[in-house]
Design a protein around this motif. Sequence first.
Motif, PDB file in Angstrom:
ATOM      1  N   LEU A 131     -29.879  44.588  13.149  1.00 19.25           N
ATOM      2  CA  LEU A 131     -29.224  44.274  11.882  1.00 19.25           C
ATOM      3  C   LEU A 131     -28.477  45.485  11.349  1.00 19.25           C
ATOM      4  N   SER A 132     -29.045  46.683  11.512  1.00 23.08           N
ATOM      5  CA  SER A 132     -28.382  47.908  11.067  1.00 23.08           C
ATOM      6  C   SER A 132     -27.105  48.158  11.847  1.00 23.08           C
ATOM      7  N   MET A 133     -27.141  47.927  13.167  1.00 21.65           N
ATOM      8  CA  MET A 133     -25.951  48.135  13.992  1.00 21.65           C
ATOM      9  C   MET A 133     -24.843  47.153  13.625  1.00 21.65           C
ATOM     10  N   ALA A 134     -25.196  45.904  13.361  1.00 22.24           N
ATOM     11  CA  ALA A 134     -24.198  44.913  12.970  1.00 22.24           C
ATOM     12  C   ALA A 134     -23.565  45.286  11.637  1.00 22.24           C
ATOM     13  N   THR A 135     -24.397  45.723  10.697  1.00 21.20           N
ATOM     14  CA  THR A 135     -23.883  46.149   9.398  1.00 21.20           C
ATOM     15  C   THR A 135     -22.977  47.361   9.550  1.00 21.20           C
ATOM     16  N   MET A 136     -23.359  48.290  10.415  1.00 25.20           N
ATOM     17  CA  MET A 136     -22.550  49.481  10.640  1.00 25.20           C
ATOM     18  C   MET A 136     -21.181  49.129  11.202  1.00 25.20           C
ATOM     19  N   MET A 137     -21.137  48.159  12.111  1.00 22.85           N
ATOM     20  CA  MET A 137     -19.859  47.740  12.686  1.00 22.85           C
ATOM     21  C   MET A 137     -18.966  47.093  11.633  1.00 22.85           C
ATOM     22  N   VAL A 138     -19.565  46.261  10.786  1.00 21.46           N
ATOM     23  CA  VAL A 138     -18.788  45.624   9.717  1.00 21.46           C
ATOM     24  C   VAL A 138     -18.213  46.674   8.770  1.00 21.46           C
ATOM     25  N   ALA A 139     -18.958  47.754   8.549  1.00 16.10           N
ATOM     26  CA  ALA A 139     -18.512  48.806   7.636  1.00 16.10           C
ATOM     27  C   ALA A 139     -17.528  49.772   8.285  1.00 16.10           C
ATOM     28  N   THR A 140     -17.548  49.872   9.616  1.00 12.89           N
ATOM     29  CA  THR A 140     -16.763  50.888  10.299  1.00 12.89           C
ATOM     30  C   THR A 140     -15.448  50.369  10.879  1.00 12.89           C
ATOM     31  N   LEU A 141     -15.469  49.194  11.493  1.00 12.22           N
ATOM     32  CA  LEU A 141     -14.312  48.703  12.230  1.00 12.22           C
ATOM     33  C   LEU A 141     -13.037  48.570  11.395  1.00 12.22           C
ATOM     34  N   PRO A 142     -13.099  48.089  10.138  1.00 14.34           N
ATOM     35  CA  PRO A 142     -11.843  47.945   9.387  1.00 14.34           C
ATOM     36  C   PRO A 142     -11.047  49.239   9.272  1.00 14.34           C
TER      37      PRO A 142
END
Length: 288
Positions: free
Chosen positions: A254-265
Amino acid sequence: MVTFIYMFLILLSVSTLYPFLNAIVISLNEGLDTSKGGITLWPREFTWENYSVVFQDERLMSGFFVSVLRTVIGTVTAILATAIFSYGMSRRELMGRKYYMIICIITMYFGGGLIPTFLLIRELGLMNSFWVYIIPSLISVWNMIIFRTFFQGLPAGLEESAKIDGCGNWGTLFRVVLPLSGPVIATLALFTAVGHWNEWFLASIYISDEKLLPIQTILKQILASNIVSEQTASMDAAALAHLQKAKTITSKSLSMATMMVATLPIVLVYPFVQKYFVKGVLVGSLKE
């Protein structure tokens, strides 16, 4: 020698990209399977469940909206305010210009400290306000120096022609100087946007309303907790039921998914302005 250089650059690129790629893979892998270890460059049990939970968490979506709004407004206002300040500082006819410059440079090396800054923010009425993200960061001395040096490198004849045509200082700035400053504006705008997007510390001090927290601050809380139950406490009933039904989500996935949502844009913005980096920063900082 050339082969050695290429091999070194390849290894450097792999060592730089691997943590990011591994985070993407973990976010796309089933949580319980990830806990077994051995996940490297490809998901072993592919799933979208981690992202499904993230996008059903109202707190995360609210934080994402706050971060986008903060980045857009903060970048536009900061670049505009810094450009106006820099144009004034670039005028050789400005009395006391050198002393103003010394004062600005001093602020780059010495600050008031956390407690005086906190008291100032409180007295300004910016506590628990969206504008605490915008107003304190309107002027960057470093960006001002780059803007100022770039402006000084423009041909003096352009401004003289603008004045002959009836433009004042404001008209010269907005009709002549800024349109010619595309590379440096694009570069500094990107740096400013990245700073706004990644910054989480201000919210942790000055914001108590969860609706005003940016996604990076929420991500920091998620990464610090390491307990799935603390994540699910902020979810709505539908998301919580979905999580309990899935039984495959772990704190790490869950932390990795959240990190991707926060980083990719913000990562996806880089390719569009990369061509301006050398022309904008190097020319703006080295010419004098």
